[in-house]
Design a protein around this motif. Structure first.
Motif, PDB file in Angstrom:
ATOM      1  N   ALA B  43      -6.587 -11.701   1.001  1.00  0.00           N
ATOM      2  CA  ALA B  43      -6.181 -10.129   0.845  1.00  0.00           C
ATOM      3  C   ALA B  43      -4.980  -9.851   1.700  1.00  0.00           C
ATOM      4  O   ALA B  43      -5.232 -10.344   2.901  1.00  0.00           O
ATOM      5  N   PHE B  44      -3.880  -9.858   1.011  1.00  0.00           N
ATOM      6  CA  PHE B  44      -2.534  -9.631   1.815  1.00  0.00           C
ATOM      7  C   PHE B  44      -1.675  -8.702   1.199  1.00  0.00           C
ATOM      8  O   PHE B  44      -1.805  -8.410   0.110  1.00  0.00           O
ATOM      9  N   GLN B  45      -0.565  -8.268   1.987  1.00  0.00           N
ATOM     10  CA  GLN B  45       0.350  -7.354   1.408  1.00  0.00           C
ATOM     11  C   GLN B  45       1.227  -7.909   0.381  1.00  0.00           C
ATOM     12  O   GLN B  45       1.597  -9.220   0.578  1.00  0.00           O
ATOM     13  N   GLY B  46       1.476  -7.436  -0.775  1.00  0.00           N
ATOM     14  CA  GLY B  46       2.491  -7.828  -1.768  1.00  0.00           C
ATOM     15  C   GLY B  46       3.693  -8.157  -1.251  1.00  0.00           C
ATOM     16  O   GLY B  46       4.366  -7.382  -0.194  1.00  0.00           O
ATOM     17  N   GLU B  47       4.409  -8.745  -2.273  1.00  0.00           N
ATOM     18  CA  GLU B  47       5.888  -8.599  -1.977  1.00  0.00           C
ATOM     19  C   GLU B  47       6.760  -7.225  -1.948  1.00  0.00           C
ATOM     20  O   GLU B  47       7.408  -6.959  -1.145  1.00  0.00           O
ATOM     21  N   ASN B  48       6.175  -6.542  -2.784  1.00  0.00           N
ATOM     22  CA  ASN B  48       6.119  -4.918  -2.904  1.00  0.00           C
ATOM     23  C   ASN B  48       5.482  -4.457  -1.983  1.00  0.00           C
ATOM     24  O   ASN B  48       4.051  -4.390  -2.152  1.00  0.00           O
ATOM     25  N   THR B  49       5.831  -3.997  -0.626  1.00  0.00           N
ATOM     26  CA  THR B  49       4.816  -3.809   0.299  1.00  0.00           C
ATOM     27  C   THR B  49       3.905  -2.627   0.212  1.00  0.00           C
ATOM     28  O   THR B  49       3.214  -2.264   0.935  1.00  0.00           O
ATOM     29  N   ASN B  50       4.248  -1.907  -0.951  1.00  0.00           N
ATOM     30  CA  ASN B  50       3.468  -0.643  -1.430  1.00  0.00           C
ATOM     31  C   ASN B  50       2.029  -1.191  -1.988  1.00  0.00           C
ATOM     32  O   ASN B  50       1.128  -0.598  -2.390  1.00  0.00           O
ATOM     33  N   ASN B  51       1.956  -2.790  -2.285  1.00  0.00           N
ATOM     34  CA  ASN B  51       0.853  -3.207  -3.010  1.00  0.00           C
ATOM     35  C   ASN B  51       0.086  -4.087  -2.095  1.00  0.00           C
ATOM     36  O   ASN B  51       0.493  -4.738  -0.982  1.00  0.00           O
ATOM     37  N   MET B 201      -4.255   3.138  -4.890  1.00  0.00           N
ATOM     38  CA  MET B 201      -5.671   3.172  -5.607  1.00  0.00           C
ATOM     39  C   MET B 201      -6.636   2.625  -4.731  1.00  0.00           C
ATOM     40  O   MET B 201      -7.759   2.771  -5.199  1.00  0.00           O
ATOM     41  N   ILE B 202      -6.599   2.178  -3.538  1.00  0.00           N
ATOM     42  CA  ILE B 202      -7.719   1.735  -3.082  1.00  0.00           C
ATOM     43  C   ILE B 202      -7.809   2.479  -1.434  1.00  0.00           C
ATOM     44  O   ILE B 202      -8.418   1.849  -0.671  1.00  0.00           O
ATOM     45  N   GLY B 203      -7.173   3.439  -1.555  1.00  0.00           N
ATOM     46  CA  GLY B 203      -7.400   4.195   0.008  1.00  0.00           C
ATOM     47  C   GLY B 203      -6.049   4.647   0.618  1.00  0.00           C
ATOM     48  O   GLY B 203      -5.853   5.566   1.421  1.00  0.00           O
ATOM     49  N   GLY B 204      -4.852   3.861   0.324  1.00  0.00           N
ATOM     50  CA  GLY B 204      -3.456   4.500   0.726  1.00  0.00           C
ATOM     51  C   GLY B 204      -3.208   3.773   2.071  1.00  0.00           C
ATOM     52  O   GLY B 204      -2.014   3.015   2.308  1.00  0.00           O
ATOM     53  N   SER B 205      -3.981   4.161   3.117  1.00  0.00           N
ATOM     54  CA  SER B 205      -3.798   3.687   4.298  1.00  0.00           C
ATOM     55  C   SER B 205      -4.786   3.471   5.053  1.00  0.00           C
ATOM     56  O   SER B 205      -6.022   3.785   4.675  1.00  0.00           O
ATOM     57  N   GLY B 206      -4.764   2.854   6.610  1.00  0.00           N
ATOM     58  CA  GLY B 206      -5.965   2.545   7.167  1.00  0.00           C
ATOM     59  C   GLY B 206      -6.437   1.067   7.190  1.00  0.00           C
ATOM     60  O   GLY B 206      -5.686   0.443   6.428  1.00  0.00           O
ATOM     61  N   THR B 207      -7.705   0.861   7.416  1.00  0.00           N
ATOM     62  CA  THR B 207      -8.247  -0.291   7.122  1.00  0.00           C
ATOM     63  C   THR B 207      -9.494  -0.463   6.029  1.00  0.00           C
ATOM     64  O   THR B 207     -10.112   0.570   6.136  1.00  0.00           O
ATOM     65  N   ILE B 208      -9.291  -1.293   5.203  1.00  0.00           N
ATOM     66  CA  ILE B 208     -10.483  -1.544   4.279  1.00  0.00           C
ATOM     67  C   ILE B 208     -11.393  -2.677   4.597  1.00  0.00           C
ATOM     68  O   ILE B 208     -10.652  -3.546   5.311  1.00  0.00           O
ATOM     69  N   ASN B 209     -12.438  -2.728   4.507  1.00  0.00           N
ATOM     70  CA  ASN B 209     -13.491  -4.048   4.260  1.00  0.00           C
ATOM     71  C   ASN B 209     -13.403  -4.588   2.776  1.00  0.00           C
ATOM     72  O   ASN B 209     -13.785  -3.933   1.992  1.00  0.00           O
ATOM     73  N   THR B 210     -13.147  -5.665   2.701  1.00  0.00           N
ATOM     74  CA  THR B 210     -13.228  -6.342   1.440  1.00  0.00           C
ATOM     75  C   THR B 210     -13.928  -7.529   1.395  1.00  0.00           C
ATOM     76  O   THR B 210     -13.784  -8.451   2.253  1.00  0.00           O
TER      77      THR B 210
END
Lengths: 186, 218
Positions: B43-51, B201-210
């Motif tokens: 799980a990593f930040q996309g080329e588009n850093t908003n993704n 779509m998955i929380g916007g900011s902060g840390t998720i556990n996945t």
């Protein structure tokens, strides 16, 4: 509650079978041949961080680990993780011994036993890049060497140098900068 | 080179049938070598850093020859789980189910139930993104809808490790790694599902556990 689930299930099935609007219906699909994906799917495997089940779970518990929800994993498996860590890297059994993150055997394994990947939505995503720790997992991250260092490398990554790096530092094909990021198959 | 790879592939398969493999390749008896065996999760930040990008790999150590005939199992759902409230219980899931040459991606959406059992969570087919499964040897086919992009098909296994030497150390026949090491996974493929979603779509900011799960239809 069970009835609610059944009703909900039926609604969902109906949705998948029949609610395909014209403008997003791909060719060859539609209300008559949209696939029915309904059913109950039961878990067989799961994974959060790399190599956790392989390294820290005893052979006869590996299947059970794969079907234990993460919120129950710490209670069920932390003591097994600690025993296996101390067997693998005996220095951890010494009182006060820690890894480079400052975590002793109990603390380190309590982090690992809940097998989820922590991912930042605010910037750099990496397993470990020298600065950021556990903010995701990028394709190029050398996760095995990071884990070996945390298991064998001691307080400052200098202990057991022969065990702390497998000396395979990169993939055999370059990754793509754009979606789908993974290299084409061999 | 091609022949060498084939020989290497056969050798690796022989080794793999004898021993347990990392990162999660062939990790446990029930799933070992089967169509629900998860080999890796990223799980990593996309080329588009908003993704954010989620990657699930299954069916590891496929030689090029084996890859040509490899397929996703239509009875196996791949489910990405996202906890954005810190309790390690999924608040959102992204489900991927293959059928008739396509991978159907559902979500991110709140699951109808959490835990070991899953049902399809799409409320209408508008929530479903279907992407053609890319055949071996073809260019990657990507489908994008509502800001979500998806790919499904064979890829080079992005995992790298001198697993053979690790096994020798654990087995007591070696005392250290070699330098340079040898990538046990070189020249092998996996079956990949890649889904990129807007972080919003998955929380916007902060840390998720996945984490990722494979689930078999009953």
């Amino acid at each position: 509650m069970k009835t609610i689930k059944i009703i909900l299930g039926l609604t969902l099935i109906a949705g998948l079978l029949f609610n395909c609007s014209a403008d997003d219906t791909p060719k060859g699909e539609g209300i008559y041949n949209n696939p029915n994906l309904s059913g109950i799917y039961v878990q067989e495997d799961q994974m959060g961080r790399p190599a956790v089940n392989t390294v820290f779970v005893s052979s006869d518990s590996k299947d059970m680990f794969n079907v234990t929800v993460p919120s129950d994993q710490n209670a069920a498996f932390q003591s097994m993780f600690q025993a296996n860590l101390e067997a693998l890297s005996p220095a951890y059994a010494n009182n006060g011994d820690t890894n480079a993150l400052g975590l002793d055997a109990a603390t380190f394994t309590s982090v690992l036993a809940t097998d989820v990947l922590n991912v930042s939505l605010d910037g750099t995503t990496t397993f470990y890049d020298g600065t950021n720790v556990l903010t995701g997992r990028a394709l190029a991250d050398d996760v095995i060497t990071v884990e070996l260092l945390l298991i064998f490398g001691g307080e400052d990554f200098t202990e057991n140098p022969g065990l702390s790096n497998d000396n395979v530092d990169a993939n055999d094909k370059p990754f793509l900068t754009s979606f789908p990021y993974l290299a084409s198959p061999w | 080179m091609k022949n060498f790879k084939k020989i290497l592939g056969v050798g690796i398969l022989a080794v793999a049938s004898l021993i347990v493999i990392a990162a999660d390749h062939i990790d446990a008896p029930v799933v070992q070598g089967g169509t629900s065996d998860i080999t890796d999760f990223y799980a990593f930040q996309g080329e588009n850093t908003n993704n954010l990008v989620f990657v699930a790999n299954l069916q590891g150590l496929l030689s090029p020859t084996a890859t040509a005939s490899a397929a996703f199992d239509e009875d196996v759902m791949i489910e990405f789980n996202i906890d954005n409230t810190g309790d390690n219980i999924e608040d959102l899931v992204i489900q991927a189910v293959p059928r008739n040459g396509k991978m159907y991606i559902i979500g991110p959406v709140a699951p109808s139930q959490t835990g070991i059992n899953s049902t399809i969570t799409a409320e209408t087919s508008k929530d479903v993104l279907g992407v053609k499964i890319t055949s071996y040897g073809m260019d990657a086919m990507v489908e994008t809808k509502n800001g979500i992009s998806a790919f499904a098909g064979p890829r080079d296994d992005p995992f790298f490790m001198d697993f053979a030497q690790y096994s020798a150390i654990i087995g007591g026949t070696a005392t250290s790694f070699n330098n340079p090491g040898s990538d046990t996974f070189a020249g092998t493929n996996v079956m990949s599902v890649v889904v990129e979603v807007p972080k919003a779509m998955i929380g916007g900011s902060g840390t998720i556990n996945t984490w990722v799960e494979s689930k078999r239809k009953q």
